[in-house]
Every structure is written in C-alpha cells, then in structure tokens.
Design a protein around this motif. Structure first.
Motif, PDB file in Angstrom:
ATOM      1  N   LYS A  94      18.135  -6.497 -36.380  1.00 48.35           N
ATOM      2  CA  LYS A  94      18.224  -7.895 -35.951  1.00 48.35           C
ATOM      3  C   LYS A  94      19.457  -8.200 -35.108  1.00 48.35           C
ATOM      4  O   LYS A  94      19.458  -9.166 -34.351  1.00 48.35           O
ATOM      5  N   TYR A  95      20.505  -7.393 -35.236  1.00 49.00           N
ATOM      6  CA  TYR A  95      21.765  -7.743 -34.595  1.00 49.00           C
ATOM      7  C   TYR A  95      22.371  -6.565 -33.830  1.00 49.00           C
ATOM      8  O   TYR A  95      22.132  -5.400 -34.147  1.00 49.00           O
ATOM      9  N   LEU A  96      23.158  -6.919 -32.833  1.00 43.21           N
ATOM     10  CA  LEU A  96      23.960  -5.964 -32.087  1.00 43.21           C
ATOM     11  C   LEU A  96      25.400  -6.447 -32.129  1.00 43.21           C
ATOM     12  O   LEU A  96      25.681  -7.598 -31.792  1.00 43.21           O
ATOM     13  N   ALA A  97      26.311  -5.570 -32.537  1.00 41.88           N
ATOM     14  CA  ALA A  97      27.736  -5.910 -32.561  1.00 41.88           C
ATOM     15  C   ALA A  97      28.435  -5.247 -31.386  1.00 41.88           C
ATOM     16  O   ALA A  97      28.113  -4.123 -31.008  1.00 41.88           O
ATOM     17  N   SER A  98      29.395  -5.944 -30.794  1.00 42.65           N
ATOM     18  CA  SER A  98      30.184  -5.402 -29.691  1.00 42.65           C
ATOM     19  C   SER A  98      31.638  -5.802 -29.887  1.00 42.65           C
ATOM     20  O   SER A  98      31.922  -6.913 -30.338  1.00 42.65           O
ATOM     21  N   CYS A  99      32.554  -4.901 -29.548  1.00 45.19           N
ATOM     22  CA  CYS A  99      33.981  -5.225 -29.665  1.00 45.19           C
ATOM     23  C   CYS A  99      34.673  -4.961 -28.337  1.00 45.19           C
ATOM     24  O   CYS A  99      34.250  -4.106 -27.557  1.00 45.19           O
ATOM     25  N   SER A 100      35.754  -5.702 -28.102  1.00 48.27           N
ATOM     26  CA  SER A 100      36.410  -5.676 -26.804  1.00 48.27           C
ATOM     27  C   SER A 100      37.914  -5.821 -26.975  1.00 48.27           C
ATOM     28  O   SER A 100      38.404  -6.229 -28.036  1.00 48.27           O
ATOM     29  N   ASP A 138      23.999  -3.843 -45.666  1.00 48.77           N
ATOM     30  CA  ASP A 138      23.357  -5.130 -45.919  1.00 48.77           C
ATOM     31  C   ASP A 138      23.495  -6.101 -44.758  1.00 48.77           C
ATOM     32  O   ASP A 138      22.980  -7.226 -44.810  1.00 48.77           O
ATOM     33  N   CYS A 139      24.199  -5.690 -43.701  1.00 51.73           N
ATOM     34  CA  CYS A 139      24.372  -6.481 -42.470  1.00 51.73           C
ATOM     35  C   CYS A 139      25.142  -7.780 -42.697  1.00 51.73           C
ATOM     36  O   CYS A 139      25.158  -8.650 -41.823  1.00 51.73           O
ATOM     37  N   ARG A 140      25.778  -7.920 -43.849  1.00 52.73           N
ATOM     38  CA  ARG A 140      26.569  -9.113 -44.145  1.00 52.73           C
ATOM     39  C   ARG A 140      28.067  -8.896 -43.936  1.00 52.73           C
ATOM     40  O   ARG A 140      28.868  -9.795 -44.196  1.00 52.73           O
ATOM     41  N   SER A 141      28.414  -7.727 -43.482  1.00 47.38           N
ATOM     42  CA  SER A 141      29.809  -7.442 -43.173  1.00 47.38           C
ATOM     43  C   SER A 141      29.858  -6.321 -42.147  1.00 47.38           C
ATOM     44  O   SER A 141      28.845  -5.673 -41.868  1.00 47.38           O
ATOM     45  N   PHE A 142      31.030  -6.111 -41.577  1.00 47.22           N
ATOM     46  CA  PHE A 142      31.216  -4.988 -40.669  1.00 47.22           C
ATOM     47  C   PHE A 142      32.662  -4.520 -40.758  1.00 47.22           C
ATOM     48  O   PHE A 142      33.546  -5.247 -41.233  1.00 47.22           O
TER      49      PHE A 142
END
Length: 434
Positions: A94-100, A138-142
């Motif tokens: 459901k989600y994509l995470a990106s960092c910069s 669980d996609c509730r944290s990263f």
C-alpha cells in the motif's frame, strides 16, 4: 573710540576674506592652466577620484530541472526538496517510503500513483537526515539510517487530530559501526534488524536496539547487504566475486540462537556490485563488474550441502555505479547503470525495455512494487514510476507455457484467468498512453 575700533576690526576681517577668495580663484585658474598645458604636450591628466561603485554581484543562473519522459512513465512523484537516496515498499503493497537529504521521509500511497496529484505523509528527521529507510512488517513504523550519526532511528505511526503522523521514538540506537553504514533492513518476521557498513561488518540487532550478533564478511569491503524477503537470511557482496548468505536462527520460543553460514553464490569473475531476491527468496539475481548478470535458484537444501543452481547468465554493457532489482515473482530483472535502466526477461535473458537518462544524477535506488505492477527509481529529487509491461508479458508467456502442460480442468481455468487478467492490464497501459 570703541566704535572706531569695531569698524577697524570689521574692515580688517573683510579684507582677509577677499584676499582668500582671490587666492583660491587664482589657484584654480592655475590648475586649469597646468591641465591645459599637460593636454597640449600630450600627457595624460589623472582624473579626480570619485566614489567607488560597489561591484554588482553576478546573477546566479537557475539550474534547469532534469526533464524525462517516456510512454511507460506512469507518474513522477515530486515533493522532496533534496536528493533522494532510498526507496522501500511496504509488505502489504500500500505504501512507498522515500528519504532525502532534505531531512524528511515521505510516505506515498501506491493507489495514487496514476492520479495527477500524488499526496504523501511527511516525517521530519530532526538534527540529521536519513540515507536509508525500511518499513516494519506491520507497516505502522519504519526505521531510518542517520547520515551524520551513523546509527538507526525508529519512527512510529500515531494519530493526532484525526490524522496519522510518524514521529521518532525518544532514543536512537547506539552507534556501533566504525565505518559508514551502506544499508539497513528489517526481517519480515520482525525478529531482527540488520545494518551493514562499508568495511566488512554486519550487525544484527533486536528491536530494542541491542546488538545480538556481529558478522565479518571477509570481503575486503562491503558493497551491498540486505535481509531476504522471507526474513530468514542476511546476504552481502563486496570486492570478492561471490555473494555470501547467512541464516539468522531463533528458537521455538523466539529467542535468538546464532547466525550460521547458509550458502554462497559463486560464478562471477570479478566483484559483485549488487544482488536482489524474489519475494519468496527462491530466486536471486546478481550483477558484477565482469559485465554479466546471473539468475540463481536458491531454494535448496543447504543444510545438506546442496549448492544453489545457476539458471541463466546474461550480459550487460553498463557502467558503475549500478543497481539491480528483481520483480517479486522472479520473472523480470532490472539493472540501473549510472542514469540508465535496462529491463530483462529473467527466463530468456532478452532485453525488454530500455530507459535512457532517467534522472539528473546517478540512480540511487531501484525497486519493484509487491504486486509486480510498477518499477520505481530515483537519483535526484524525483521518483519515477514505470509500468511493468515486461512483467505482464513474462506472466502471459509463462502462463501459456504452463497451460500447455496442465492436465486438470481446474488448473487450466485458473491459468486462463491469469492470462486474461495480464493481457487486460497490458492493454490498459498501452491504451492509456495512446
């Protein structure tokens, strides 16, 4: 007498003023005569000094943003104000995470990829910036790797004013690496976290931030390391022409036991730049400085000393730095070389797609989504989302081949349905672009 004296003083002062005025005029006329004489004799006359004007600052030319277009480009996600270094899809797709380096982590919804506006949640990385990001099962944290701190920070989802936000936990993991961290990972089981540095060290942590095991890869320098999607293995590659895989073992009650050597991928003639797993960890793809990429079957009984099978060797003419990604179903391999991306059919080795100058800087990350629909890349401030048409074609070819060998009617019906769905999805992509 006083009046006479006052008049005399007044006349004297007036005379002095007149004399001074005449003397000044004469001096000025004398200077003018001297300047005229100098000019007549051909000599340059120095100009009288004037107030210095402040030099104007040259205007900074605005750097034009990199422009890229392609018929298979589904979307270009733009929100970061700095260079993006890492991407990660959640396990539920459901989600994509990106960092910069703009000190933020962005969380994108994959269902919005085809919309004109791509909204995202934002998590601020205080006093540092993240170089890598990985979702929890669980996609509730990263977790995020901190650039300056060379350690790990955890972010948890909370609800505030009827909206969900991600905020950092009070304390970061302690700094344990002596060199810069090149990657992090979290097991799908949630039992451990991995971090690897560019020396020969891999650390295994528990979720509380305690180091429970240390691995020395003995590969001169680590180039890449990751946790397998099944959550059982940790793999690394480096200066040597092989990939080493370890199993992180836990007891029945969940307690950590040991890290044991599982198997190795041997066959390249030069250092391995990177590798990727299929979603079930039964396949691995590797890319090397020797100009080849290889596909391996890793679903073997390694405890009985069974070695992985080499399924295919393909050639690539790219340059370093490079990255490799494999679709979750193991049917497609994508290789990024500097700013270009080449997509291959993993079974035949044939090149399916080629994207040139995708980003304005070196591609920093490359990944397929969990549903095999998209291939995403980044290397500047933009995330490019491509339709995985090579995946649809590979699925259709694979299903048709299985359909010929199927014996039961139930299997035939299921395969025909899968072929129909893949053909409709492929047709929809081309119809949208035309």
């Amino acid at each position: 007498m006083e009046v006479v004296a006052l008049v005399a003083v007044t006349v004297l002062l007036g005379g002095i003023v007149v004399l001074l005025a005449l003397w000044g005029r004469k001096g000025k006329e004398g200077n003018e005569e001297e300047e005229s004489a100098e000019k007549a004799n051909g000599h340059a006359v120095p100009e009288k000094p004037t107030k210095k004007q402040k030099p104007q600052r040259p205007r900074k030319e605005k750097v034009k943003p990199h422009s890229f277009s392609h018929p298979l480009l589904a979307s270009a996600l733009k929100a970061h104000s700095g260079s993006i270094s890492c991407l990660d899809f959640s396990s539920n797709g459901k989600y994509l995470a990106s960092c910069s380096d703009d000190r933020t982590v962005r969380i994108w919804s994959t269902k919005d990829f085809l919309k004109r506006e791509n909204r995202c949640m934002r998590a601020n990385v205080e006093m540092d910036h993240a170089t890598h990001v990985r979702f929890s099962p669980d996609c509730r944290s990263f977790i995020a790797c901190l650039a300056n701190g060379d350690t790990i920070r955890t972010f948890k989802m909370t609800k505030k004013n009827e909206a969900f936000i991600f905020s950092a936990v009070p304390e970061d993991f302690p700094k344990r690496h002596k060199a810069s961290i090149i990657n992090i990972g979290m097991a799908e089981t949630g039992k451990f976290i991995m971090s690897a540095s560019n020396d020969t060290t891999i650390l295994i942590w528990n979720r509380k931030g305690d180091v429970i095991a240390t691995i020395n890869t003995n590969q001169v320098a680590n180039a890449y390391a990751s946790v397998s999607p099944c959550g059982r293995f940790v793999a690394s590659c480096g200066f040597t022409p092989d990939v080493k895989i370890w199993e992180v073992c836990f007891g029945k009650s969940g307690e950590f036991r040991e890290v044991s050597r599982a198997f190795e991928l041997k066959g390249h003639s030069a250092g391995v730049c990177g590798f990727a797993f299929s979603n079930d960890s039964s396949r691995m793809a590797t890319v090397s400085k020797d100009g080849t990429w290889k596909l391996w079957k890793t679903d073997v009984e390694y405890k009985k000393q069974q070695d992985p099978y080499l399924l295919f060797t393909g050639k690539w003419s790219g340059r370093e730095p490079c990255r490799i990604a494999m679709s979750p179903d193991g049917r497609v391999v994508a290789i990024a070389s500097v700013c270009d991306i080449t997509v291959y059919n993993a079974q035949s080795g044939e090149m399916e797609e080629e994207f040139k100058s995708v980003h304005g800087d070196v591609i920093s990350d490359l990944a397929f989504d969990i549903n095999n629909r998209y291939l995403v890349s980044t290397g500047d401030r933009v995330i490019c989302v491509f339709h995985n048409t090579a995946g649809y074609r590979a699925t259709i070819a694979d299903m048709k081949d299985k359909l010929k060998k199927a014996t039961s009617q139930g299997t035939k019906d299921r395969l025909q349905q899968q072929i129909k769905e893949a053909e409709e999805a492929l047709e929809a992509v081309y119809k949208e672009k035309n």
